[in-house]
Scaffold this active site. Structure first.
Site, PDB file in Angstrom:
ATOM      1  CG  ASN A  53      23.285 -82.470  -8.655  1.00 54.08           C
ATOM      2  OD1 ASN A  53      23.238 -83.204  -9.646  1.00 54.08           O
ATOM      3  ND2 ASN A  53      24.278 -81.620  -8.454  1.00 54.08           N
ATOM      4  CE  LYS A 106      27.818 -78.866 -17.277  1.00 56.77           C
ATOM      5  NZ  LYS A 106      27.685 -79.727 -16.097  1.00 56.77           N
ATOM      6  CD  GLU A 165      24.878 -75.909 -15.451  1.00 61.71           C
ATOM      7  OE1 GLU A 165      24.215 -75.561 -14.446  1.00 61.71           O
ATOM      8  OE2 GLU A 165      25.541 -76.961 -15.513  1.00 61.71           O
ATOM      9  CE  LYS A 168      24.956 -76.130 -10.794  1.00 58.80           C
ATOM     10  NZ  LYS A 168      24.941 -76.770 -12.119  1.00 58.80           N
TER      11      LYS A 168
END
Length: 267
Positions: free
Chosen positions: A184, A53, A51, A114
């Site tokens: 999650n 981020k 990811e 996302k």
């Protein structure tokens, strides 16, 4: 917190729709086939969705300050099966431009948008920006919204990763005929992380055919990945653990048991 984020997203959507029409988004669609997302996660190996981020409400800003395309290239060189790219500005310091820049640099790599998807317009955005897939968070959607937004994948030749956190979410996801399920381990209401969530929900779908399970959040060790693979997970979405490093490709390589690619390998 999830309710706050969704409320903000509705405000942002009104502005975005005023700036660019759905027809304009459609004119930007690339007719060429997209890098297949699910297929990249079906390989008989450790499939990591790495990811991109830069911040999160629970962790604040991450140490990695490399440009998005640089992060993406480091991930690609060090074995990522696919990338997850945050496009939420307000809470995660993401950006649509991050996704678009990465797609331009690495068109062969499957990309997940996302964000907090609550409207079909955002699915069209994902397609126009170069994504192969987009995230749907069951807890943020009604049943009709979930069905509508999951079905929108067909319109744009995308795939929907449907995220659940508890048995109720999982039941709703399955009822919507979702076959690509993300579990999650972070509760989006409290932000507490518990890896046991993945194991509990995986047991509930033992014997289900056609499902592909992705474990998300809280994964930092290879032993955790091996245990999760044994429980039925095919892929692992990891962001914070990587972005805590100034070179996020290095912890990815360590997790995969390989030597990190040298900086000069990027060309």
């Amino acid at each position: 917190m999830l309710d706050t984020i969704v409320a903000q997203k509705r405000l942002e959507l009104r502005e975005e729709k005023a700036c660019e029409s759905l027809a304009a988004l459609h004119r930007r669609l690339d007719p060429r086939p997209r890098a297949p997302f699910r297929a990249a996660l079906e390989r008989d190996t450790v499939n990591v969705i790495a990811e991109v981020k830069y911040s999160s409400p629970s962790r604040g800003d991450f140490p990695c300050r490399l440009a998005p395309e640089k992060v993406a290239r480091r991930y690609a060189l060090n074995g990522a099966a696919a990338l997850s790219v945050l496009t939420d500005r307000s809470f995660f310091k993401g950006s649509p431009e991050h996704l678009q820049e990465i797609h331009r640099e690495l068109p062969e790599l499957p990309l997940l948008r996302k964000d907090f998807i609550i409207d079909p317009y955002q699915v069209a955005q994902a397609a126009a920006w170069g994504a192969s897939a987009y995230l749907l968070i069951v807890a943020s959607l009604t049943d009709p919204e979930l069905v509508q937004l999951r079905s929108a994948a067909t319109d744009y030749q995308l795939e929907a990763l449907v995220e659940v956190h508890d048995p109720w979410d999982l039941e709703r996801a399955l009822e919507s005929r979702s076959r690509l399920i993300g579990v999650n381990n972070r509760d989006l209401k409290t932000f507490q992380v518990d890896l046991a969530t993945s194991f509990r929900l995986a047991r509930r779908v033992e014997g289900e055919s056609g499902l592909l399970l992705v474990s998300e959040s809280g994964i930092t060790e290879r032993t955790q990945i091996e245990e999760l693979r044994g429980a039925g997970f095919s892929a692992f979405l990891i962001g914070s653990h990587f972005m805590e490093s100034e070179d996020p490709g290095s912890p990815l390589a360590r997790l995969l048991g390989r030597e990190a690619a040298a900086e000069g390998a990027e060309g």
